[in-house]
Structures are given as C-alpha cells and as structure tokens.
Write a protein that holds these residues in place. Structure first.
Motif, PDB file in Angstrom:
ATOM      1  N   PHE A   4      -7.412  -4.472  10.162  1.00 50.30           N
ATOM      2  CA  PHE A   4      -7.720  -3.109  10.236  1.00 50.30           C
ATOM      3  C   PHE A   4      -9.027  -2.701   9.618  1.00 50.30           C
ATOM      4  CE2 PHE A   4      -3.740  -1.303  11.606  1.00 50.30           C
ATOM      5  CZ  PHE A   4      -3.150  -2.473  11.828  1.00 50.30           C
ATOM      6  N   ASN A   5     -10.005  -3.374   9.676  1.00 50.14           N
ATOM      7  CA  ASN A   5     -11.317  -2.805   9.458  1.00 50.14           C
ATOM      8  C   ASN A   5     -11.931  -2.678  10.809  1.00 50.14           C
ATOM      9  OD1 ASN A   5     -13.792  -1.958   8.606  1.00 50.14           O
ATOM     10  ND2 ASN A   5     -14.010  -3.550   7.127  1.00 50.14           N
ATOM     11  N   THR A   6     -11.226  -2.719  11.629  1.00 53.68           N
ATOM     12  CA  THR A   6     -11.185  -2.323  13.005  1.00 53.68           C
ATOM     13  C   THR A   6      -9.890  -2.856  13.537  1.00 53.68           C
ATOM     14  OG1 THR A   6     -13.015  -3.844  13.153  1.00 53.68           O
ATOM     15  CG2 THR A   6     -13.342  -1.675  14.040  1.00 53.68           C
ATOM     16  N   CYS A   7      -8.832  -2.693  12.788  1.00 57.44           N
ATOM     17  CA  CYS A   7      -7.482  -2.700  13.325  1.00 57.44           C
ATOM     18  C   CYS A   7      -6.914  -1.494  12.684  1.00 57.44           C
ATOM     19  CB  CYS A   7      -6.661  -3.875  12.928  1.00 57.44           C
ATOM     20  SG  CYS A   7      -4.946  -3.625  13.170  1.00 57.44           S
ATOM     21  N   ARG A   8      -6.936  -0.617  12.769  1.00 57.32           N
ATOM     22  CA  ARG A   8      -6.855   0.791  12.700  1.00 57.32           C
ATOM     23  C   ARG A   8      -8.234   1.166  13.097  1.00 57.32           C
ATOM     24  NH1 ARG A   8      -2.257   3.594   9.910  1.00 57.32           N
ATOM     25  NH2 ARG A   8      -1.215   1.947   8.954  1.00 57.32           N
ATOM     26  N   ARG A   9      -9.086   0.377  13.479  1.00 56.75           N
ATOM     27  CA  ARG A   9     -10.270   0.725  14.210  1.00 56.75           C
ATOM     28  C   ARG A   9     -10.784  -0.461  14.942  1.00 56.75           C
ATOM     29  NH1 ARG A   9      -9.420   4.837  16.054  1.00 56.75           N
ATOM     30  NH2 ARG A   9      -9.108   6.461  14.609  1.00 56.75           N
ATOM     31  N   HIS A  34      -2.649   3.835  16.513  1.00 57.74           N
ATOM     32  CA  HIS A  34      -1.436   3.875  15.691  1.00 57.74           C
ATOM     33  C   HIS A  34      -1.749   4.270  14.260  1.00 57.74           C
ATOM     34  CE1 HIS A  34       2.624   1.951  14.648  1.00 57.74           C
ATOM     35  NE2 HIS A  34       2.123   2.347  13.486  1.00 57.74           N
ATOM     36  N   MET A  35      -2.756   3.643  13.680  1.00 51.71           N
ATOM     37  CA  MET A  35      -2.960   3.746  12.257  1.00 51.71           C
ATOM     38  C   MET A  35      -3.979   4.787  11.841  1.00 51.71           C
ATOM     39  SD  MET A  35      -0.976   1.076  11.471  1.00 51.71           S
ATOM     40  CE  MET A  35      -1.344   0.511   9.839  1.00 51.71           C
ATOM     41  N   GLY A  36      -4.823   5.211  12.741  1.00 54.81           N
ATOM     42  CA  GLY A  36      -5.858   6.138  12.327  1.00 54.81           C
ATOM     43  C   GLY A  36      -7.162   5.386  12.147  1.00 54.81           C
ATOM     44  N   PRO A  37      -8.139   5.951  11.441  1.00 56.35           N
ATOM     45  CA  PRO A  37      -9.435   5.311  11.293  1.00 56.35           C
ATOM     46  C   PRO A  37      -9.383   4.003  10.523  1.00 56.35           C
ATOM     47  CG  PRO A  37      -9.597   7.636  10.834  1.00 56.35           C
ATOM     48  CD  PRO A  37      -8.136   7.302  10.923  1.00 56.35           C
ATOM     49  N   ASN A  66      -0.636  11.769   9.824  1.00 58.92           N
ATOM     50  CA  ASN A  66      -0.780  10.912  11.001  1.00 58.92           C
ATOM     51  C   ASN A  66       0.514  10.888  11.812  1.00 58.92           C
ATOM     52  OD1 ASN A  66      -2.092   9.161  12.764  1.00 58.92           O
ATOM     53  ND2 ASN A  66      -1.466   7.339  11.645  1.00 58.92           N
ATOM     54  N   LEU A  67       0.989  12.072  12.189  1.00 56.70           N
ATOM     55  CA  LEU A  67       2.178  12.141  13.038  1.00 56.70           C
ATOM     56  C   LEU A  67       1.874  11.564  14.419  1.00 56.70           C
ATOM     57  CD1 LEU A  67       3.583  15.690  12.161  1.00 56.70           C
ATOM     58  CD2 LEU A  67       4.478  13.463  11.441  1.00 56.70           C
ATOM     59  N   PRO A  68       2.849  10.885  15.019  1.00 58.55           N
ATOM     60  CA  PRO A  68       4.274  10.840  14.673  1.00 58.55           C
ATOM     61  C   PRO A  68       4.655   9.772  13.656  1.00 58.55           C
ATOM     62  CG  PRO A  68       3.927   9.621  16.679  1.00 58.55           C
ATOM     63  CD  PRO A  68       2.581  10.192  16.303  1.00 58.55           C
ATOM     64  N   PHE A  69       3.677   9.089  13.082  1.00 55.17           N
ATOM     65  CA  PHE A  69       4.002   7.970  12.193  1.00 55.17           C
ATOM     66  C   PHE A  69       4.417   8.441  10.805  1.00 55.17           C
ATOM     67  CE2 PHE A  69       0.854   6.743  15.362  1.00 55.17           C
ATOM     68  CZ  PHE A  69       1.587   5.795  16.062  1.00 55.17           C
ATOM     69  N   SER A  70       3.560   9.200  10.149  1.00 47.22           N
ATOM     70  CA  SER A  70       3.899   9.666   8.803  1.00 47.22           C
ATOM     71  C   SER A  70       3.077  10.895   8.447  1.00 47.22           C
ATOM     72  CB  SER A  70       3.637   8.561   7.771  1.00 47.22           C
ATOM     73  OG  SER A  70       2.240   8.275   7.674  1.00 47.22           O
ATOM     74  N   ASN A  71       3.595  11.674   7.501  1.00 50.23           N
ATOM     75  CA  ASN A  71       2.799  12.700   6.836  1.00 50.23           C
ATOM     76  C   ASN A  71       3.404  12.970   5.464  1.00 50.23           C
ATOM     77  OD1 ASN A  71       4.975  14.452   7.218  1.00 50.23           O
ATOM     78  ND2 ASN A  71       3.896  15.834   8.593  1.00 50.23           N
ATOM     79  N   ASP A  72       2.720  13.782   4.664  1.00 51.42           N
ATOM     80  CA  ASP A  72       3.185  13.999   3.295  1.00 51.42           C
ATOM     81  C   ASP A  72       4.335  14.996   3.218  1.00 51.42           C
ATOM     82  OD1 ASP A  72       1.780  16.315   3.853  1.00 51.42           O
ATOM     83  OD2 ASP A  72       0.230  15.983   2.332  1.00 51.42           O
ATOM     84  N   SER A  96       2.661   6.162  -1.754  1.00 54.78           N
ATOM     85  CA  SER A  96       1.264   6.194  -2.151  1.00 54.78           C
ATOM     86  C   SER A  96       0.493   6.602  -0.896  1.00 54.78           C
ATOM     87  CB  SER A  96       0.794   4.823  -2.653  1.00 54.78           C
ATOM     88  OG  SER A  96      -0.582   4.867  -2.976  1.00 54.78           O
ATOM     89  N   TYR A  97       0.036   7.848  -0.864  1.00 57.89           N
ATOM     90  CA  TYR A  97      -0.654   8.359   0.313  1.00 57.89           C
ATOM     91  C   TYR A  97      -2.159   8.130   0.204  1.00 57.89           C
ATOM     92  CZ  TYR A  97       3.536  10.796   1.935  1.00 57.89           C
ATOM     93  OH  TYR A  97       4.789  11.099   2.404  1.00 57.89           O
ATOM     94  N   TYR A  98      -2.715   7.722   1.330  1.00 62.44           N
ATOM     95  CA  TYR A  98      -4.171   7.529   1.408  1.00 62.44           C
ATOM     96  C   TYR A  98      -4.547   7.720   2.875  1.00 62.44           C
ATOM     97  CZ  TYR A  98      -8.768   5.539   0.302  1.00 62.44           C
ATOM     98  OH  TYR A  98     -10.114   5.358   0.095  1.00 62.44           O
ATOM     99  N   PRO A  99      -5.610   8.456   3.173  1.00 60.94           N
ATOM    100  CA  PRO A  99      -5.983   8.661   4.577  1.00 60.94           C
ATOM    101  C   PRO A  99      -6.227   7.338   5.283  1.00 60.94           C
ATOM    102  CG  PRO A  99      -7.210  10.130   3.141  1.00 60.94           C
ATOM    103  CD  PRO A  99      -6.515   9.155   2.243  1.00 60.94           C
ATOM    104  N   GLY A 100      -5.856   7.288   6.541  1.00 62.64           N
ATOM    105  CA  GLY A 100      -6.104   6.087   7.322  1.00 62.64           C
ATOM    106  C   GLY A 100      -7.581   5.918   7.576  1.00 62.64           C
ATOM    107  N   ALA A 101      -8.312   5.646   6.516  1.00 71.28           N
ATOM    108  CA  ALA A 101      -9.767   5.543   6.582  1.00 71.28           C
ATOM    109  C   ALA A 101     -10.188   4.263   5.872  1.00 71.28           C
ATOM    110  CB  ALA A 101     -10.407   6.772   5.929  1.00 71.28           C
ATOM    111  N   THR A 102     -11.479   4.062   5.753  1.00 73.41           N
ATOM    112  CA  THR A 102     -11.993   2.848   5.139  1.00 73.41           C
ATOM    113  C   THR A 102     -11.341   2.592   3.789  1.00 73.41           C
ATOM    114  OG1 THR A 102     -14.115   3.133   6.240  1.00 73.41           O
ATOM    115  CG2 THR A 102     -14.067   1.690   4.311  1.00 73.41           C
ATOM    116  N   GLY A 103     -10.792   1.408   3.620  1.00 77.18           N
ATOM    117  CA  GLY A 103     -10.223   1.005   2.347  1.00 77.18           C
ATOM    118  C   GLY A 103      -8.744   1.265   2.178  1.00 77.18           C
TER     119      GLY A 103
END
Length: 301
Positions: A4-9, A34-37, A66-72, A96-103
C-alpha cells in the motif's frame, strides 16, 4: 472489495513468483479504492517482537472516514466486524484511527498503536495477511428502468450500439476491459488518489449516475453495493466477470505484523469458525461476495 504505498494507491509488495507478481499489480488500484490514499512506506514491524499491544483489548487500525469500510462513528462493515471479533475473543474494543494516507501502516500497526487491519489483500508483504474472510470483485452499476437493465459485462452489445457515458476510477482494472472493447472514448474519469477526509471519487460518480450525467458506474464492489443501498434512485449492481488479462476479483483478509504468529493463527481460527456470520455482515452492507468458482453468494453459507 482489495499493499500500500500504492496498494491503497499502488501496491508495492513483492511476490515469490511472476504469476503472483502479476496478480499483485492487478490488485493495486482495486485496493486503492478499498483503502483510500497511499499507505506509505513499509517500515519495520519486527521491532519489539510483541504479540499484542494490550492482550485484553482488540486494538484495530482504521480510517476515520472511509465508508463503507470504517469511520470514527462505528458505521462501517469493518467496524461491525471488529465488534464481532472483540465479542468472540472476549476482549474490549479500541481503535487507532489514521487517515488512509501516506504512512498508514507505519503510523498505526508498525508503531504498535494497534494490532490488526481488517481489510488486506492476500499476497502482499506490507503486513502479514490472515486467511481471507471474503472474496469480492469490481462491479457495474446502472440506473434501474433504463435500456441498460440486465447489463452484467462490458462486452454487452448494447454498449457499442450507443455511446453511453461510463464512469471509471482512473487506472483501475475495469479500464483494461473497456479498452479491449473499444469503449475508452465513452469514459468519464474520476481520480484514484484522493484525500478521503475531504472528498470521494466514488460518491461523486454515484451522484453523477443518479443525475444522469453518466449511464454506467464502474466501482470496487463493496463501494458499489453500499452506495446502491443508500441511493435515492434504484440502482442495479452486477459483479463484473473475470476477463483474461484483467483480473476483477480479489480475496480479502485481516493484516497483522509479521512477528505476530500466534495472533494470526487465532484470527484464522475465528475466520474458519464464523464464516457465515462474517458473510452476513458483509451482505448486509451490500458487498458483492463471490465463491471460489466465481458464483455470487447471496445468502451466508
């Protein structure tokens, strides 16, 4: 439904064979939906070599929006699955929430802030995947009551008789099938890489479909099914069939650290023992499920 550094992208995992590598490349854009960025650099998940952050709590790594997968707010199907697993394990549940972004992986799972990601593809090495708990695919979505009723594949002759407008998330596998059938001129593209905190290509595509700005939406199955269930219009959703040279379907499991062997085995046991319950949750959210022969699963088995 989709390292997922390009598997969520755009998945970057290595495969042990050329065949596996080809499957991995095909999976990348599906899992990006599926995963977002971008998930970011792999990092090192071996440090500490501990099994769980807190043995009494199921700590889940998740995207807060990131519905329909998850949200807070706990409204996604992965939230529902987390609640189910926690109950089966006799544990409290925490996120542990973190945006589906880098890292994402580096700052959640590999930072030992949580112990499991609930939607990971088989065949990547960014994390250690469990056995799959569902298999899903890309889907074709149309408005009910139109000339496109019954369209289930992109080689349907109706698509060549008239220039229908087709929504496509850029660089996702259905684009290969559109190209094979000479339909790329009909495509309205939507961005693959977006910040899920502020925008959604999937929501924009479904909105355009509802308004009639496009006639067909091609989306990752779990997203397509969920939006269809919540649409103000009646929408038809059909799983796209596998096409030589363009893989559509992927197996999804949980993801844990490579060092967490006991936890992986425990989750595999839960998957095997609770297959029907997990499928019921997924079907309730409109996820198009497929068996290993590619047949749709409409009732939990």
């Amino acid at each position: 439904m989709i390292g997922f550094n390009t598997c969520r992208r755009s998945l970057t995992a290595l495969f042990l064979s050329i065949c596996a590598a080809a499957s991995f490349v095909a999976a990348a854009p599906s899992l990006a939906q599926h995963m977002g960025p971008d998930f970011g650099a792999k990092g090192d998940d071996s440090q500490g070599s501990i099994e769980l952050v807190d043995p009494k709590t199921l700590r889940v790594c998740a995207d807060p929006n990131n519905l329909p997968f998850s949200n807070d707010k706990g409204e996604g199907f992965e939230n529902r699955i987390a609640e189910f697993l926690a109950k089966k394990l006799g544990k409290a549940l925490a996120y542990s929430y973190y945006p589906g972004a880098t890292g994402f992986v580096r700052n959640t799972l590999n930072a030992h802030l949580c112990d499991v990601i609930l939607g990971m593809p088989q065949g990547n090495d960014l994390v250690q995947p469990t056995n799959p708990y569902y298999r899903t695919t890309h889907a074709i979505v149309t408005r009910a009551g139109t000339a496109l009723d019954g369209v289930k594949a992109l080689d349907d002759p109706r698509l060549k008789e008239k220039r229908y407008r087709i929504g496509l998330v850029a660089n996702t596998p259905p684009g290969n099938v559109l190209a094979m059938n000479g339909l790329m001129a009909s495509v309205k593209p939507y961005a693959l890489m977006v910040d899920t905190r502020v925008e959604s290509s999937s929501a924009a595509m479904i909105h355009d479909l509802e308004k009639g700005d496009i006639d067909i939406a091609l989306l990752w199955g779990p997203i397509a099914g969920w939006y269809a269930k919540h649409s103000s219009e009646k929408l038809n959703v059909a799983p796209l069939p596998e096409t030589p040279g363009a893989r559509m379907a992927f197996r999804i499991g949980f993801g844990v650290r490579h060092s967490d062997q006991n936890f992986k085995r425990e989750l595999n046991t839960l998957i095997a023992q609770n297959k029907a319950d997990l499928e019921r949750i997924l079907l309730d959210y409109g996820v198009p499920l497929l068996d290993e022969q590619g047949h749709p699963i409409t009732v939990a088995q």
